[in-house]
Design a protein around this motif. Structure first.
Motif, short mmCIF file in Angstrom:
data_model
loop_
_atom_site.label_atom_id
_atom_site.label_comp_id
_atom_site.label_asym_id
_atom_site.label_seq_id
_atom_site.Cartn_x
_atom_site.Cartn_y
_atom_site.Cartn_z
N PHE A 61 0.84 -1.20 0.00
CA PHE A 61 0.00 0.00 0.00
C PHE A 61 0.87 1.25 0.00
N LEU A 62 1.88 1.29 0.88
CA LEU A 62 2.79 2.43 0.92
C LEU A 62 3.59 2.54 -0.38
N TYR A 63 4.01 1.39 -0.89
CA TYR A 63 4.74 1.36 -2.16
C TYR A 63 3.87 1.89 -3.30
N GLY A 64 2.62 1.46 -3.35
CA GLY A 64 1.73 1.85 -4.43
C GLY A 64 1.38 3.32 -4.41
N PHE A 70 4.92 9.35 -7.52
CA PHE A 70 6.24 9.61 -8.10
C PHE A 70 6.23 9.40 -9.61
N ALA A 71 5.61 8.31 -10.06
CA ALA A 71 5.60 8.00 -11.50
C ALA A 71 4.84 9.07 -12.28
N SER A 186 10.69 6.76 -0.20
CA SER A 186 9.31 6.87 0.27
C SER A 186 8.47 5.64 -0.03
N MET A 187 9.01 4.67 -0.76
CA MET A 187 8.24 3.48 -1.09
C MET A 187 8.27 2.41 0.01
N TYR A 188 9.04 2.67 1.07
CA TYR A 188 9.15 1.71 2.17
C TYR A 188 8.66 2.34 3.46
N PRO A 189 8.25 1.54 4.43
CA PRO A 189 7.86 2.10 5.73
C PRO A 189 9.03 2.84 6.36
N ILE A 210 4.25 12.50 2.20
CA ILE A 210 3.80 11.97 0.92
C ILE A 210 2.88 10.78 1.14
N ASN A 211 3.38 9.77 1.85
CA ASN A 211 2.54 8.60 2.10
C ASN A 211 2.74 7.99 3.48
N TRP A 212 3.78 8.39 4.21
CA TRP A 212 4.02 7.78 5.52
C TRP A 212 3.00 8.25 6.55
#
Length: 262
Positions: A61-64, A70-71, A186-189, A210-212
């Motif tokens: 979920f965090l990765y997505g 980012f993409a 940012s794609m990891y916890p 961003i997502n954390w």
């Protein structure tokens, strides 16, 4: 400004789509290259059940969410990191005399719609994670908001990177370390990183928003670093503040720019 951006981006898209086979192959290739990051996560979970206290689906979920943000920013605005190339070649002078924002021209210069494959890959991982987690719908409103804020924050970082190149024309690689490096980080916890690093990406380079932080709200998890719960809703404010700073830096860079005389 938005209309001009869309027109310029569409021009490059039509040019790329004229070669349909090549266009399709590049999209698929981008999808597969981006999937290597996902493969690394799956390899980790082939040997463990949690990563920094988060399950496989939570990490995806965090990765997505970070990956989609980012993409999208990478596809739409990452060409700002080519500012120094135009300065050295003298082509930036031409951008300044056109009745279009130099920032828009830089962002759309050699626009690459084939990077959409990376967006699809991250989106697929996010959809799978949301389906597997079965999150309460009352919290899902945060997902599109965190992706939008993530896009704005990443775009601001690319703008900063472009602005720096007005002063240091050989700083493109340094700028990439912050943009692409931030995307990977940012794609990891953030619980897998050291406390000092997390402080840095919270209070200095605000990647945590961003997502954390919003991700902790969606997943209904406590912050392992003890930040107050209201921090989970600061993403929009951080995105606006960073955008204003990036716009100021870009304008200062334009003002200090000296023509090559070409």
């Amino acid at each position: 400004m938005v209309r001009t951006y869309l027109l310029l981006a569409w021009t490059w898209t039509r040019a790329a789509a004229a070669y349909r086979l090549s266009f399709t192959i590049m999209i698929v290739f981008g999808f597969l290259i981006a999937a290597m990051d996902l493969a690394a996560i799956l390899v980790i979970f082939a040997n463990t059940t949690t990563l920094g206290g988060f399950s496989r689906e939570e990490v995806l979920f965090l990765y997505g969410t970070a990956g989609v943000a980012f993409a999208m920013a990478d596809m739409l605005f990452s060409n700002l990191d080519r500012t120094s190339q135009h300065i050295k070649a003298g082509t930036f002078d031409a951008m300044l005399i056109r009745p279009v924002s130099a920032w828009v021209q830089m962002a759309t210069d050699r626009f690459m719609p084939t990077r959409f494959g990376r967006v699809l890959q991250a989106l697929a991982a996010l959809v799978y994670a949301l389906a597997a987690l079965d999150l309460p719908w009352q919290r899902l409103w945060m997902v599109p908001l965190m992706i939008a804020c993530g896009m704005v924050i990443f775009t601001a970082l690319w703008t900063f990177g472009g602005a720096v190149q007005f002063l240091l024309t050989d700083a493109a690689e340094v700028a990439n370390a912050f943009t692409y490096g931030s995307g990977t980080l940012s794609m990891y916890p953030f619980s897998v990183y050291g406390r000092d690093l997390v402080r840095g990406v919270t209070y200095v380079l605000p990647l945590a928003f961003i997502n954390w932080q919003p991700g902790l709200y969606v997943l209904d998890r406590d912050d392992p670093f003890g930040l107050p719960s209201f921090a989970r809703f600061l993403g929009p404010a951080v995105a606006v503040a960073l955008t204003l700073l990036a716009a100021l830096a870009w304008r200062q860079g334009i003002r200090r720019y000296r023509s090559t005389g070409s």
